[in-house]
Design a protein around this motif. Structure first.
Motif, PDB file in Angstrom:
ATOM      1  N   LYS A  48       0.814  -1.225   0.000  1.00 19.16           N
ATOM      2  CA  LYS A  48       0.000   0.000   0.000  1.00 19.16           C
ATOM      3  C   LYS A  48       0.837   1.261   0.000  1.00 19.16           C
ATOM      4  CE  LYS A  48      -1.688  -1.643   3.825  1.00 19.16           C
ATOM      5  NZ  LYS A  48      -2.682  -1.957   4.817  1.00 19.16           N
ATOM      6  N   GLU A  54      -4.840   3.251   4.243  1.00 18.92           N
ATOM      7  CA  GLU A  54      -5.841   2.566   3.413  1.00 18.92           C
ATOM      8  C   GLU A  54      -6.881   3.527   2.838  1.00 18.92           C
ATOM      9  OE1 GLU A  54      -5.469  -1.845   5.433  1.00 18.92           O
ATOM     10  OE2 GLU A  54      -7.369  -0.797   5.594  1.00 18.92           O
ATOM     11  N   ASN A  59      -2.588   2.542   9.755  1.00 18.13           N
ATOM     12  CA  ASN A  59      -2.896   1.602   8.670  1.00 18.13           C
ATOM     13  C   ASN A  59      -4.200   1.992   7.980  1.00 18.13           C
ATOM     14  OD1 ASN A  59      -2.525  -0.834   7.078  1.00 18.13           O
ATOM     15  ND2 ASN A  59      -4.217  -1.692   8.265  1.00 18.13           N
ATOM     16  N   LYS A  60      -5.216   2.340   8.776  1.00 16.77           N
ATOM     17  CA  LYS A  60      -6.499   2.706   8.153  1.00 16.77           C
ATOM     18  C   LYS A  60      -6.362   4.037   7.418  1.00 16.77           C
ATOM     19  CE  LYS A  60      -8.467  -0.159   8.681  1.00 16.77           C
ATOM     20  NZ  LYS A  60      -8.551  -1.415   7.877  1.00 16.77           N
ATOM     21  N   ASP A  78      -4.929  -5.849  -0.394  1.00 10.60           N
ATOM     22  CA  ASP A  78      -5.295  -5.401   0.949  1.00 10.60           C
ATOM     23  C   ASP A  78      -6.757  -5.815   1.151  1.00 10.60           C
ATOM     24  OD1 ASP A  78      -4.884  -4.173   3.339  1.00 10.60           O
ATOM     25  OD2 ASP A  78      -4.422  -2.192   2.517  1.00 10.60           O
ATOM     26  N   SER A  79      -7.066  -6.438   2.295  1.00 14.39           N
ATOM     27  CA  SER A  79      -8.369  -7.117   2.417  1.00 14.39           C
ATOM     28  C   SER A  79      -9.547  -6.166   2.210  1.00 14.39           C
ATOM     29  CB  SER A  79      -8.474  -7.816   3.777  1.00 14.39           C
ATOM     30  OG  SER A  79      -8.321  -6.876   4.808  1.00 14.39           O
ATOM     31  N   GLU A  80      -9.427  -4.918   2.702  1.00 14.62           N
ATOM     32  CA  GLU A  80     -10.532  -3.960   2.575  1.00 14.62           C
ATOM     33  C   GLU A  80     -10.751  -3.585   1.110  1.00 14.62           C
ATOM     34  OE1 GLU A  80      -7.889  -3.738   4.422  1.00 14.62           O
ATOM     35  OE2 GLU A  80      -8.602  -3.803   6.496  1.00 14.62           O
TER      36      GLU A  80
END
Ligand code: NAD
Ligand code: MG
Length: 387
Positions: free
Chosen positions: A123, A219, A215-216, A148-150
Motif C-alpha cells: 500500500k 488505506e 494503517n487505516k 489489501d483485504s478492505e
C-alpha cells in the motif's frame, strides 16, 4: 496454461501466504521469480519449493550466500536494486507486490510500466505515488488488483457496477490491539504489545500501523487512488470482529459487503485466480458461532494518525509522501525502542507541518522527497532524545 507469477517480497507475511497458495494449487501456477530484502536462507528455500528460475536478494551483501545455496539448482541468483527491477519486469502473467514500504515503489512501477497484472499488497507504493501509478497503468494497459483485504472487498463489491452508481466506500477497521485501551496504556505501550494484533497475523510494520490506526489512514489514501473517490466519500468504521472486510454504498441506498474469515489467503487467492476463484484453506465463516457483528465510529482523538492521514489526503500533493516517509521512520524507531508509541503520530504530524513541497511529478521526485523527509525525522528524533 499455468499462470506465470513473480513474488516480490516472497519471505514476508503476504509473500509466504502466496507461496502457501501456490503449493496448494501447483497445477495453476508457475513461479518465475521470487525476491526478498536480506533473508537468503528463507528465499533459497522458497525458490526451491516453488521451482522459481530467479531469486533476487535486494541487499547485495547477500549474493554470495544466495549463490552458494542455489548452486547446482535451476534457479539463478541475483542481487541489488537493478536485479529487483528486472525480477518485477520478468515475462509473467501476474506480479505479487508484497514488499513493505516505499522500498517497493520502483519494482511495482517497473511491473506496471511493463503492462503486467499486479496484485498489490504494497500500500505504501500507492500512497506515495498513487496518481503516477494509476496514470502509468492507464498508458501501459497494466491491471492493478488490490490485495489489501478492505480494498479487495470493495473491488469484489464493485464488480459489474457503474462508477456513477457508487455513493460511498466504507472501510472497516478492526481497531487494532489498542481499540479498547486508554491514552495512558498507549503511552506505555511496548513493541511486543503493539505487534500483537487480535485478528490478523502480519508483518511488524503493518502491525504497528494497525495499532496506531495509521494503517487505516494509509488505506483511506489507497482507496482514494484505487477507486477514484474523494476523501469525503470514503468512511471508516470500527468493526472489531474483522468479518465484514469493507462495504460499498450505491445511490439507491443498497450496501454491498464482502465477508469472510480474517485470513489474508482469501484476498490473495482472489487476486491470484482473478477473474476466476480458487479454493483456499481459510476457515469457513461460521456466523452462528461468532454470534454478533459490532460497529462503532472511530475515535479520532485517541487515534490521531487517522485524522492526520485524512488531512494529508485532503491536502494532496506531497502530503501523502511526507506522511508515509515520516511514518516509516517513526515505526522503525518505535520497533527499535528509540521512541514511545504516541510519538509515532507526533513525529508524522510534525513532518507534515514542516513540509512545503510541491506535488511530485515523477517517481524520482517521490523518492527524493521520501529521502528528505526521512532525514528530517531522524534529526527531529535526535533533537528530542537530546532535549
Ligand atoms: P513483511 O515485513 O512480513 O514482509 C515484507 C517483505 O518485503 C519481505 O519479503 C522483505 O524481505 C521484503 N522487503 C522489505 N524491505 C525491502 C527492501 N528494502 N527491498 C526489497 N524487499 C524488501 O510485510 P507484510 O506484512 O507481508 O506486508 C507486505 C505489504 O503488504 C505491506 O505493504 C503491507 O502494508 C501490505 N499488507 C500486508 C498484510 C498482511 O496481512 N501482512 C495485509 C494487507 C496489506
Ligand atoms: Mg488492510
Amino acid at each position: 496454461m499455468k499462470r506465470r507469477i513473480v513474488i516480490l517480497g516472497a519471505t514476508g507475511s503476504v509473500g509466504q501466504s502466496t507461496v502457501d497458495l501456490v503449493e496448494r494449487s501447483p497445477e495453476r501456477f508457475d513461479v518465475v521469480a521470487v525476491t526478498a530484502a536480506t533473508k537468503t536462507g528463507a528465499l533459497a528455500d522458497i525458490a526451491q519449493r516453488t521451482g522459481a528460475r530467479l531469486a533476487v536478494v535486494a541487499d547485495e551483501r547477500g549474493l554470495p550466500d544466495l549463490q552458494a545455496r542455489l548452486a547446482g539448482t535451476a534457479c539463478a541468483a541475483a542481487a541489488g536494486p537493478v536485479a529487483l527491477i528486472e525480477a518485477a519486469q520478468c515475462d509473467a502473467d501476474l506480479v505479487i507486490a508484497a514488499i513493505v514500504g516505499c522500498a517497493g515503489l520502483e519494482p511495482v512501477m517497473a511491473a506496471i510500466r511493463a503492462g503486467r497484472t499486479v496484485a498489490l499488497a504494497n500500500k505504501e507504493a500507492l500512497v506515495t505515488a498513487g496518481a503516477l501509478m494509476i496514470d502509468a497503468a492507464a498508458s501501459s494497459g497494466a491491471t492493478i488488483l488490490p490485495v489489501d483485504s478492505e480494498h479487495n472487498a470493495i473491488f469484489q463489491c464493485l464488480a459489474g457496477s457503474r462508477s456513477e452508481d457508487v455513493s460511498r466506500l466504507i472501510l472497516t477497521a478492526s481497531g487494532g490491539p489498542f481499540r479498547d485501551a486508554s491514552l495512558a496504556d498507549m503511552r506505555a505501550a511496548t513493541a511486543a504489545q503493539a505487534v500483537a494484533h487480535p485478528n490478523w497475523s502480519m508483518g511488524a510494520k503493518i502491525s504497528v500501523d494497525s495499532a496506531t490506526m495509521m494503517n487505516k489512514g494509509l488505506e483511506l489514501i489507497e482507496a482514494h487512488f484505487l477507486f477514484g473517490l474523494p476523501s469525503e466519500r470514503i468512511d471508516i468504521i470500527v468493526h472489531p470482529q474483522s468479518v465484514v472486510h469493507s462495504m460499498v454504498e450505491f445511490v439507491d441506498g443498497s450496501v454491498l459487503a464482502q465477508l469472510g474469515s480474517p485470513d489474508m489467503r482469501i484476498p490473495i487467492a482472489y487476486a491470484m485466480a482473478w477473474p476466476e476463484r480458487m479454493a483456499t484453506p481459510a476457515d469457513q465463516l461460521d456466523l452462528a458461532a461468532i454470534g454478533r457483528l459490532d460497529f462503532r465510529a472511530p475515535d479520532f482523538d485517541l487515534f490521531p494518525a487517522l485524522r492526520i492521514a485524512r488531512d494529508a489526503l485532503q491536502q494532496g500533493g506531497a502530503a501523502p509522501v511526507v506522511l508515509n516517509a515520516a511514518n516509516e521512520v517513526a515505526v522503525g524507531s518505535f520497533l527499535d525502542g528509540r521512541i514511545g508509541f504516541c510519538e509515532i503520530a507526533e513525529l508524522v504530524e510534525q513532518a507534515l507541518a514542516a513540509s512545503s513541497s510541491a506535488a511530485p511529478t515523477s517517481i524520482a521526485d517521490v523518492l527524493a522527497l521520501d529521502r528528505f523527509v526521512r532525514a528530517g525525522v531522524e534529526t527531529a528524533m535526535t533533537t528530542r532524545c537530546a532535549g
